[in-house]
Design a protein around this motif. Structure first.
Motif, PDB file in Angstrom:
ATOM      1  N   LEU A  20      -3.376  -5.324  -2.635  1.00  0.00           N
ATOM      2  CA  LEU A  20      -2.155  -5.486  -2.783  1.00  0.00           C
ATOM      3  C   LEU A  20      -1.353  -7.499  -2.958  1.00  0.00           C
ATOM      4  CD1 LEU A  20      -1.548  -3.950   0.535  1.00  0.00           C
ATOM      5  CD2 LEU A  20      -1.142  -3.656  -1.209  1.00  0.00           C
ATOM      6  N   ASP A  21      -0.336  -7.647  -3.438  1.00  0.00           N
ATOM      7  CA  ASP A  21       0.866  -8.789  -4.372  1.00  0.00           C
ATOM      8  C   ASP A  21       1.202  -8.878  -3.358  1.00  0.00           C
ATOM      9  OD1 ASP A  21       2.435  -7.274  -4.609  1.00  0.00           O
ATOM     10  OD2 ASP A  21       2.892  -7.826  -6.388  1.00  0.00           O
ATOM     11  N   ALA A  22       1.329 -10.279  -3.336  1.00  0.00           N
ATOM     12  CA  ALA A  22       2.493 -11.077  -1.586  1.00  0.00           C
ATOM     13  C   ALA A  22       3.164 -10.045  -1.394  1.00  0.00           C
ATOM     14  CB  ALA A  22       2.750 -12.558  -1.790  1.00  0.00           C
ATOM     15  N   GLY A  23       4.578 -10.119  -1.997  1.00  0.00           N
ATOM     16  CA  GLY A  23       5.377  -8.161  -1.990  1.00  0.00           C
ATOM     17  C   GLY A  23       5.075  -6.900  -1.471  1.00  0.00           C
ATOM     18  N   ALA A  24       3.711  -7.014  -1.890  1.00  0.00           N
ATOM     19  CA  ALA A  24       3.149  -5.490  -1.000  1.00  0.00           C
ATOM     20  C   ALA A  24       3.255  -5.455  -0.210  1.00  0.00           C
ATOM     21  CB  ALA A  24       2.590  -4.724  -2.441  1.00  0.00           C
ATOM     22  N   TYR A  25       2.495  -6.555  -0.012  1.00  0.00           N
ATOM     23  CA  TYR A  25       1.804  -7.272   1.443  1.00  0.00           C
ATOM     24  C   TYR A  25       2.896  -7.304   2.224  1.00  0.00           C
ATOM     25  CZ  TYR A  25      -1.216  -8.529   5.284  1.00  0.00           C
ATOM     26  OH  TYR A  25      -1.592  -9.393   6.368  1.00  0.00           O
ATOM     27  N   ALA A  26       4.110  -7.810   2.415  1.00  0.00           N
ATOM     28  CA  ALA A  26       5.211  -8.029   2.622  1.00  0.00           C
ATOM     29  C   ALA A  26       5.645  -7.273   2.988  1.00  0.00           C
ATOM     30  CB  ALA A  26       6.030  -9.380   2.194  1.00  0.00           C
ATOM     31  N   LYS A  27       5.924  -5.758   2.466  1.00  0.00           N
ATOM     32  CA  LYS A  27       6.673  -4.503   2.417  1.00  0.00           C
ATOM     33  C   LYS A  27       5.652  -3.872   3.759  1.00  0.00           C
ATOM     34  CE  LYS A  27       9.144  -3.738  -1.371  1.00  0.00           C
ATOM     35  NZ  LYS A  27       9.187  -3.739  -2.924  1.00  0.00           N
ATOM     36  N   LEU A  28       3.913  -3.932   4.004  1.00  0.00           N
ATOM     37  CA  LEU A  28       2.849  -3.908   4.741  1.00  0.00           C
ATOM     38  C   LEU A  28       3.787  -4.160   5.355  1.00  0.00           C
ATOM     39  CD1 LEU A  28       0.468  -1.757   4.949  1.00  0.00           C
ATOM     40  CD2 LEU A  28      -0.212  -3.847   4.628  1.00  0.00           C
ATOM     41  N   THR A  29       3.966  -5.328   6.216  1.00  0.00           N
ATOM     42  CA  THR A  29       3.658  -5.890   7.659  1.00  0.00           C
ATOM     43  C   THR A  29       5.634  -6.228   8.509  1.00  0.00           C
ATOM     44  OG1 THR A  29       3.848  -7.597   6.233  1.00  0.00           O
ATOM     45  CG2 THR A  29       2.008  -7.695   6.806  1.00  0.00           C
ATOM     46  N   GLU A  30       6.453  -5.715   7.205  1.00  0.00           N
ATOM     47  CA  GLU A  30       7.806  -5.439   8.089  1.00  0.00           C
ATOM     48  C   GLU A  30       7.894  -4.586   9.114  1.00  0.00           C
ATOM     49  OE1 GLU A  30       9.578  -3.642   4.898  1.00  0.00           O
ATOM     50  OE2 GLU A  30      10.217  -5.843   3.950  1.00  0.00           O
TER      51      GLU A  30
END
Length: 125
Positions: free
Chosen positions: A115-125
């Motif tokens: 995952l890139d940072a954006g995808a990881y941010a969505k995962l952790t929302e």
């Protein structure tokens, strides 16, 4: 806190490209926060061959014990021995002093599966 230059796994590990096919691995700020105070870190042995998804260590906190996984297939080159004496570094500085191990991967192109940072941010929302 999700550094843009890193890659991430769904298991809340970060991956930093070092030199060549060498990657540095640790757990994310999100993970250390969820764990609480880290009291023990078990790391893999250097020169161990691992496959992506293998359990290679564990992090024990006052709340729980969590496995650490190899994000990619390769060979463990080094571990952060400071964590045996100071496991709290995982809490205080997860992206620098709290790193866990370096791995030399067989295929650096496999980083694109992370995952890139954006995808990881969505995962952790």
């Amino acid at each position: 806190m999700i550094p843009e230059q890193l890659r991430y796994t769904a298991e809340h590990e970060w991956v930093e490209v070092r030199e060549g096919n060498v990657l540095r691995i640790g757990i994310t700020d999100f993970a250390q926060n969820a764990l609480g105070d880290v009291v023990f870190v078990q790391l893999p042995e250097a020169n161990t061959e691992v496959r992506a998804g293998d359990v290679v260590g564990e992090v024990e906190s006052t709340k729980s014990v969590s496995d650490v996984y190899a994000p990619l297939t390769g060979k463990i080159l080094a571990c952060n021995d400071e964590l045996s004496e100071s496991p709290e570094l995982v809490n205080s500085d997860p992206y620098a002093a709290g790193w866990m191990f370096d791995i030399e991967v067989e295929d650096a192109g496999s980083l694109t599966a992370l995952l890139d940072a954006g995808a990881y941010a969505k995962l952790t929302e």
